[in-house]
Design a protein around this motif. Sequence first.
Motif, PDB file in Angstrom:
ATOM      1  N   ARG A 235      -4.732  -2.861   6.671  1.00 46.01           N
ATOM      2  CA  ARG A 235      -4.492  -1.421   6.599  1.00 46.01           C
ATOM      3  C   ARG A 235      -3.104  -1.209   5.994  1.00 46.01           C
ATOM      4  O   ARG A 235      -2.122  -1.713   6.523  1.00 46.01           O
ATOM      5  CB  ARG A 235      -4.595  -0.795   7.973  1.00 46.01           C
ATOM      6  N   VAL A 236      -3.077  -0.470   4.890  1.00 49.58           N
ATOM      7  CA  VAL A 236      -1.846  -0.316   4.104  1.00 49.58           C
ATOM      8  C   VAL A 236      -1.428   1.150   4.074  1.00 49.58           C
ATOM      9  O   VAL A 236      -2.248   2.026   3.791  1.00 49.58           O
ATOM     10  CB  VAL A 236      -2.064  -0.820   2.657  1.00 49.58           C
ATOM     11  N   VAL A 237      -0.155   1.386   4.367  1.00 56.44           N
ATOM     12  CA  VAL A 237       0.453   2.714   4.248  1.00 56.44           C
ATOM     13  C   VAL A 237       1.755   2.528   3.484  1.00 56.44           C
ATOM     14  O   VAL A 237       2.549   1.635   3.789  1.00 56.44           O
ATOM     15  CB  VAL A 237       0.727   3.344   5.635  1.00 56.44           C
ATOM     16  N   ILE A 238       1.986   3.388   2.478  1.00 54.00           N
ATOM     17  CA  ILE A 238       3.227   3.333   1.696  1.00 54.00           C
ATOM     18  C   ILE A 238       4.033   4.567   2.028  1.00 54.00           C
ATOM     19  O   ILE A 238       3.526   5.683   2.002  1.00 54.00           O
ATOM     20  CB  ILE A 238       2.918   3.234   0.197  1.00 54.00           C
ATOM     21  N   LYS A 239       5.311   4.348   2.346  1.00 55.30           N
ATOM     22  CA  LYS A 239       6.190   5.442   2.758  1.00 55.30           C
ATOM     23  C   LYS A 239       7.274   5.664   1.715  1.00 55.30           C
ATOM     24  O   LYS A 239       7.813   4.712   1.154  1.00 55.30           O
ATOM     25  CB  LYS A 239       6.850   5.114   4.093  1.00 55.30           C
ATOM     26  N   ASN A 240       7.584   6.919   1.476  1.00 54.91           N
ATOM     27  CA  ASN A 240       8.702   7.300   0.610  1.00 54.91           C
ATOM     28  C   ASN A 240       9.789   7.817   1.544  1.00 54.91           C
ATOM     29  O   ASN A 240       9.601   8.814   2.237  1.00 54.91           O
ATOM     30  CB  ASN A 240       8.264   8.376  -0.388  1.00 54.91           C
TER      31      ASN A 240
ATOM     32  N   GLU B 275       2.002  -2.843   6.475  1.00 50.20           N
ATOM     33  CA  GLU B 275       0.689  -3.483   6.478  1.00 50.20           C
ATOM     34  C   GLU B 275       0.358  -3.963   7.884  1.00 50.20           C
ATOM     35  O   GLU B 275       1.203  -4.536   8.562  1.00 50.20           O
ATOM     36  CB  GLU B 275       0.687  -4.692   5.542  1.00 50.20           C
ATOM     37  N   LYS B 276      -0.894  -3.727   8.302  1.00 48.40           N
ATOM     38  CA  LYS B 276      -1.388  -4.234   9.584  1.00 48.40           C
ATOM     39  C   LYS B 276      -2.704  -4.951   9.309  1.00 48.40           C
ATOM     40  O   LYS B 276      -3.543  -4.447   8.562  1.00 48.40           O
ATOM     41  CB  LYS B 276      -1.603  -3.091  10.563  1.00 48.40           C
TER      42      LYS B 276
ATOM     43  N   GLU C 257      -3.980   6.077   4.805  1.00 44.80           N
ATOM     44  CA  GLU C 257      -4.210   4.647   4.951  1.00 44.80           C
ATOM     45  C   GLU C 257      -5.223   4.145   3.920  1.00 44.80           C
ATOM     46  O   GLU C 257      -6.267   4.759   3.697  1.00 44.80           O
ATOM     47  CB  GLU C 257      -4.738   4.387   6.365  1.00 44.80           C
ATOM     48  N   LEU C 258      -4.880   3.042   3.270  1.00 47.59           N
ATOM     49  CA  LEU C 258      -5.795   2.337   2.377  1.00 47.59           C
ATOM     50  C   LEU C 258      -6.262   1.099   3.130  1.00 47.59           C
ATOM     51  O   LEU C 258      -5.452   0.261   3.528  1.00 47.59           O
ATOM     52  CB  LEU C 258      -5.096   1.933   1.078  1.00 47.59           C
ATOM     53  N   VAL C 259      -7.579   1.013   3.334  1.00 49.90           N
ATOM     54  CA  VAL C 259      -8.136  -0.109   4.090  1.00 49.90           C
ATOM     55  C   VAL C 259      -8.735  -1.108   3.109  1.00 49.90           C
ATOM     56  O   VAL C 259      -9.591  -0.755   2.293  1.00 49.90           O
ATOM     57  CB  VAL C 259      -9.213   0.375   5.087  1.00 49.90           C
ATOM     58  N   VAL C 260      -8.272  -2.347   3.191  1.00 48.49           N
ATOM     59  CA  VAL C 260      -8.791  -3.432   2.354  1.00 48.49           C
ATOM     60  C   VAL C 260      -9.565  -4.371   3.282  1.00 48.49           C
ATOM     61  O   VAL C 260      -8.986  -5.035   4.136  1.00 48.49           O
ATOM     62  CB  VAL C 260      -7.643  -4.189   1.648  1.00 48.49           C
ATOM     63  N   LYS C 261     -10.888  -4.399   3.126  1.00 48.83           N
ATOM     64  CA  LYS C 261     -11.745  -5.218   3.981  1.00 48.83           C
ATOM     65  C   LYS C 261     -12.084  -6.517   3.262  1.00 48.83           C
ATOM     66  O   LYS C 261     -12.438  -6.513   2.090  1.00 48.83           O
ATOM     67  CB  LYS C 261     -13.020  -4.466   4.331  1.00 48.83           C
TER      68      LYS C 261
END
Length: 164
Positions: free
Chosen positions: A62-67, A54-55, A117-121
């Motif tokens: 800004r969320v990125v999930i890694k496997n 998360e940034k 990226e999933l952006v949560v504003k």
Amino acid sequence: MKKRNIFKNIFLVSFAAVLILTAGIGKASAYFTTYARAAGGYRISIDYDTEIEEKFSDWKKRVVIKNKDGSQPVYVRARAFCGEEYSLTYSGDKWTLGEDGYWYYNDILYGGSQTAELVVKIDKIPEGVEEAELNVVVIYEYTPVKYNQDGKPYADWTERGKIE
């Protein structure tokens, strides 16, 4: 004539001994297949190891999930929470809003790959609130990829992975 009887008797005794010995082979074989143990082998791990990155800047998370490498393929969903005085809007390629409020990643997340990226504003920011004061919590869940009878992959969210 005596020699003939001796050979005949030896043959009959040998035949009887062979019959007696072979009669117990089935039970002996069953015993050894039931109670025999083997050593060695390889450990097989079917595990799922994901992590979230998360940034936060400019009122956007800004969320990125890694496997991780070597992990089994999974489906992923995410959702953000904050105080009720704020509202959130989401955006991102390959992310779709579900009826339950979660955002679902449309693709299978294979080992060694990551989501778009999933952006949560954060909207409706009250006056005087600094970014450092804001706490937006993002949770995500994952579930292993399952396959139906036709070989099509699907997600069974009753078998969720850990909630982060």
